[in-house]
Design a protein around this motif. Structure first.
Motif, PDB file in Angstrom:
ATOM      1  N   ALA A  35       0.875  -1.130  -0.171  1.00 14.08           N
ATOM      2  CA  ALA A  35       0.140   0.015  -0.063  1.00 14.08           C
ATOM      3  C   ALA A  35       0.769   1.200   0.049  1.00 14.08           C
ATOM      4  O   ALA A  35       2.000   1.109   0.525  1.00 14.08           O
ATOM      5  CB  ALA A  35      -0.878   0.005   1.293  1.00 14.08           C
ATOM      6  N   GLU A  36       0.226   2.219  -0.699  1.00 16.03           N
ATOM      7  CA  GLU A  36       0.957   3.701  -0.582  1.00 16.03           C
ATOM      8  C   GLU A  36       0.045   4.546  -0.023  1.00 16.03           C
ATOM      9  O   GLU A  36      -1.110   4.587  -0.597  1.00 16.03           O
ATOM     10  CB  GLU A  36       1.540   3.970  -1.984  1.00 16.03           C
ATOM     11  CG  GLU A  36       2.387   5.142  -1.983  1.00 16.03           C
ATOM     12  CD  GLU A  36       2.882   5.775  -3.327  1.00 16.03           C
ATOM     13  OE1 GLU A  36       4.087   5.815  -3.341  1.00 16.03           O
ATOM     14  OE2 GLU A  36       2.032   5.684  -4.372  1.00 16.03           O
ATOM     15  N   LEU A  37       0.381   5.437   0.768  1.00 10.37           N
ATOM     16  CA  LEU A  37      -0.697   6.145   1.548  1.00 10.37           C
ATOM     17  C   LEU A  37      -0.222   7.654   1.594  1.00 10.37           C
ATOM     18  O   LEU A  37       1.088   8.002   1.711  1.00 10.37           O
ATOM     19  CB  LEU A  37      -0.890   5.781   2.904  1.00 10.37           C
ATOM     20  CG  LEU A  37      -1.553   4.388   3.257  1.00 10.37           C
ATOM     21  CD1 LEU A  37      -0.414   3.543   3.160  1.00 10.37           C
ATOM     22  CD2 LEU A  37      -2.379   4.486   4.317  1.00 10.37           C
ATOM     23  N   LEU A  38      -0.931   8.810   1.799  1.00 22.47           N
ATOM     24  CA  LEU A  38      -0.676   9.753   2.048  1.00 22.47           C
ATOM     25  C   LEU A  38      -1.265  10.313   3.406  1.00 22.47           C
ATOM     26  O   LEU A  38      -2.517  10.031   3.483  1.00 22.47           O
ATOM     27  CB  LEU A  38      -1.143  11.071   0.868  1.00 22.47           C
ATOM     28  CG  LEU A  38      -0.798  12.447   1.154  1.00 22.47           C
ATOM     29  CD1 LEU A  38       0.568  12.651   1.170  1.00 22.47           C
ATOM     30  CD2 LEU A  38      -1.657  13.167   0.053  1.00 22.47           C
ATOM     31  N   VAL A  39      -0.527  10.819   4.234  1.00 19.74           N
ATOM     32  CA  VAL A  39      -0.929  11.000   5.681  1.00 19.74           C
ATOM     33  C   VAL A  39      -0.697  12.345   5.951  1.00 19.74           C
ATOM     34  O   VAL A  39       0.664  12.850   5.769  1.00 19.74           O
ATOM     35  CB  VAL A  39      -0.172  10.141   6.565  1.00 19.74           C
ATOM     36  CG1 VAL A  39      -0.540  10.105   8.003  1.00 19.74           C
ATOM     37  CG2 VAL A  39      -0.521   8.544   6.216  1.00 19.74           C
ATOM     38  N   LEU A  40      -1.399  13.122   6.639  1.00 15.35           N
ATOM     39  CA  LEU A  40      -1.420  14.402   6.927  1.00 15.35           C
ATOM     40  C   LEU A  40      -1.578  14.368   8.533  1.00 15.35           C
ATOM     41  O   LEU A  40      -2.499  13.767   9.031  1.00 15.35           O
ATOM     42  CB  LEU A  40      -2.451  15.241   6.731  1.00 15.35           C
ATOM     43  CG  LEU A  40      -2.837  15.284   5.052  1.00 15.35           C
ATOM     44  CD1 LEU A  40      -3.944  16.172   4.661  1.00 15.35           C
ATOM     45  CD2 LEU A  40      -1.512  15.840   4.432  1.00 15.35           C
ATOM     46  N   LEU A  41      -0.331  15.056   9.212  1.00 17.72           N
ATOM     47  CA  LEU A  41      -0.350  14.984  10.520  1.00 17.72           C
ATOM     48  C   LEU A  41      -0.546  16.294  11.444  1.00 17.72           C
ATOM     49  O   LEU A  41       0.159  17.183  10.428  1.00 17.72           O
ATOM     50  CB  LEU A  41       0.886  14.299  11.193  1.00 17.72           C
ATOM     51  CG  LEU A  41       1.239  12.769  10.759  1.00 17.72           C
ATOM     52  CD1 LEU A  41       2.809  12.568  11.107  1.00 17.72           C
ATOM     53  CD2 LEU A  41       0.360  11.923  11.707  1.00 17.72           C
ATOM     54  N   ASP A  42      -1.062  16.496  12.267  1.00 18.77           N
ATOM     55  CA  ASP A  42      -0.983  17.707  13.235  1.00 18.77           C
ATOM     56  C   ASP A  42      -0.154  17.390  14.270  1.00 18.77           C
ATOM     57  O   ASP A  42      -0.357  16.422  15.116  1.00 18.77           O
ATOM     58  CB  ASP A  42      -2.580  18.046  13.619  1.00 18.77           C
ATOM     59  CG  ASP A  42      -2.486  19.356  14.165  1.00 18.77           C
ATOM     60  OD1 ASP A  42      -1.760  20.212  14.047  1.00 18.77           O
ATOM     61  OD2 ASP A  42      -3.391  19.607  15.057  1.00 18.77           O
ATOM     62  N   GLN A  43       1.023  18.119  14.523  1.00 20.62           N
ATOM     63  CA  GLN A  43       1.933  18.003  15.553  1.00 20.62           C
ATOM     64  C   GLN A  43       1.924  19.316  16.446  1.00 20.62           C
ATOM     65  O   GLN A  43       1.960  20.300  16.056  1.00 20.62           O
ATOM     66  CB  GLN A  43       3.288  17.677  15.069  1.00 20.62           C
ATOM     67  CG  GLN A  43       3.298  16.455  14.092  1.00 20.62           C
ATOM     68  CD  GLN A  43       4.817  16.066  13.611  1.00 20.62           C
ATOM     69  OE1 GLN A  43       5.544  17.016  12.832  1.00 20.62           O
ATOM     70  NE2 GLN A  43       5.341  15.006  13.576  1.00 20.62           N
ATOM     71  N   SER A  44       2.181  19.043  17.669  1.00 16.99           N
ATOM     72  CA  SER A  44       2.210  19.898  18.768  1.00 16.99           C
ATOM     73  C   SER A  44       3.239  19.692  19.617  1.00 16.99           C
ATOM     74  O   SER A  44       3.566  18.405  20.136  1.00 16.99           O
ATOM     75  CB  SER A  44       0.819  20.005  19.499  1.00 16.99           C
ATOM     76  OG  SER A  44       0.905  20.812  20.620  1.00 16.99           O
ATOM     77  N   ALA A  45       4.362  20.399  19.773  1.00 22.60           N
ATOM     78  CA  ALA A  45       5.425  20.238  20.639  1.00 22.60           C
ATOM     79  C   ALA A  45       5.433  21.419  21.785  1.00 22.60           C
ATOM     80  O   ALA A  45       5.068  22.416  21.728  1.00 22.60           O
ATOM     81  CB  ALA A  45       6.909  20.596  19.761  1.00 22.60           C
ATOM     82  N   ARG A  46       5.635  20.672  22.989  1.00 21.37           N
ATOM     83  CA  ARG A  46       5.636  21.744  24.088  1.00 21.37           C
ATOM     84  C   ARG A  46       6.900  21.561  24.878  1.00 21.37           C
ATOM     85  O   ARG A  46       7.212  20.337  25.235  1.00 21.37           O
ATOM     86  CB  ARG A  46       4.442  21.417  25.069  1.00 21.37           C
ATOM     87  CG  ARG A  46       4.262  22.314  26.302  1.00 21.37           C
ATOM     88  CD  ARG A  46       3.191  21.844  27.122  1.00 21.37           C
ATOM     89  NE  ARG A  46       1.849  22.290  26.581  1.00 21.37           N
ATOM     90  CZ  ARG A  46       1.110  23.283  26.812  1.00 21.37           C
ATOM     91  NH1 ARG A  46       1.725  24.297  27.203  1.00 21.37           N
ATOM     92  NH2 ARG A  46       0.125  23.429  26.117  1.00 21.37           N
ATOM     93  N   ARG A  47       7.568  22.504  25.136  1.00 20.38           N
ATOM     94  CA  ARG A  47       8.741  22.417  26.032  1.00 20.38           C
ATOM     95  C   ARG A  47       8.229  22.514  27.661  1.00 20.38           C
ATOM     96  O   ARG A  47       7.261  22.891  27.870  1.00 20.38           O
ATOM     97  CB  ARG A  47       9.819  23.538  25.824  1.00 20.38           C
ATOM     98  CG  ARG A  47      10.401  23.284  24.363  1.00 20.38           C
ATOM     99  CD  ARG A  47      11.342  24.158  24.019  1.00 20.38           C
ATOM    100  NE  ARG A  47      12.099  24.114  22.894  1.00 20.38           N
ATOM    101  CZ  ARG A  47      11.385  24.009  21.518  1.00 20.38           C
ATOM    102  NH1 ARG A  47      10.226  24.259  21.727  1.00 20.38           N
ATOM    103  NH2 ARG A  47      12.171  23.841  20.377  1.00 20.38           N
TER     104      ARG A  47
END
Length: 162
Positions: free
Chosen positions: A119-131
């Motif tokens: 399979a080949e997929l296109l994946v969109l991620l929402d990332q949140s970084a917190r120090r």
């Protein structure tokens, strides 16, 4: 009897139409075995498994980075395993030094190709970084993901950032 007179030409017409359509599929380069648009259950399964795996593998916490690495070892293979290992080595230092927490949430997953055990997929991620101190920083990531069905589960074998 009257119907038999029309049946033969209708069958010839249908056979001709089938040949034209199959010829267009062959010329278009479309793989007739590609189930990405025709098999909802299979596309749903690969999208769900790969999406969940990426969400876990790309979420880090200074308090529990070992469970992330353990989860990643179970879902990556091939080139993706090496890519992830290199990324994890970089992040390990940042996570500890800066008390960084990174949370990745899959926003959308689309199956581009699905044939047999690949399979080949296109994946969109929402990332949140917190120090440890400070507001979260948000960003989006787009990945082209290759996956292979291995022992009844989808294994991520290729990652490409877009």
């Amino acid at each position: 009897m009257r119907y038999l007179r029309w049946a033969a030409p209708a069958l010839v017409l249908l056979a001709g139409l089938a040949l034209v359509i199959s010829g267009q599929v062959i010329r278009s380069g479309a793989d007739p075995a590609d189930r990405a648009l025709t098999d909802r259950a299979a596309t749903g399964r690969v999208a769900e498994e790969v999406g969940a795996a990426l969400g876990r593998a790309f979420s880090y916490s200074a308090a529990d980075s070992e469970s992330t690495r353990t989860a990643a070892r179970a879902v990556f293979g091939g080139a993706a395993e090496e890519q992830y290992r290199a990324l994890a080595e970089q992040l390990t230092g940042w996570v500890g030094e800066q008390q960084l927490t990174l949370t990745s949430r899959v926003v959308s997953t689309g199956v581009v190709h699905l044939t047999g055990d690949r399979a080949e997929l296109l994946v969109l991620l929402d990332q949140s970084a917190r120090r440890a101190a400070g507001p979260p920083t948000r960003t989006a990531a787009q990945l082209l993901v290759g996956a292979r069905l291995d022992g009844g589960r989808w294994l991520i074998t290729q990652l490409k950032s877009l």
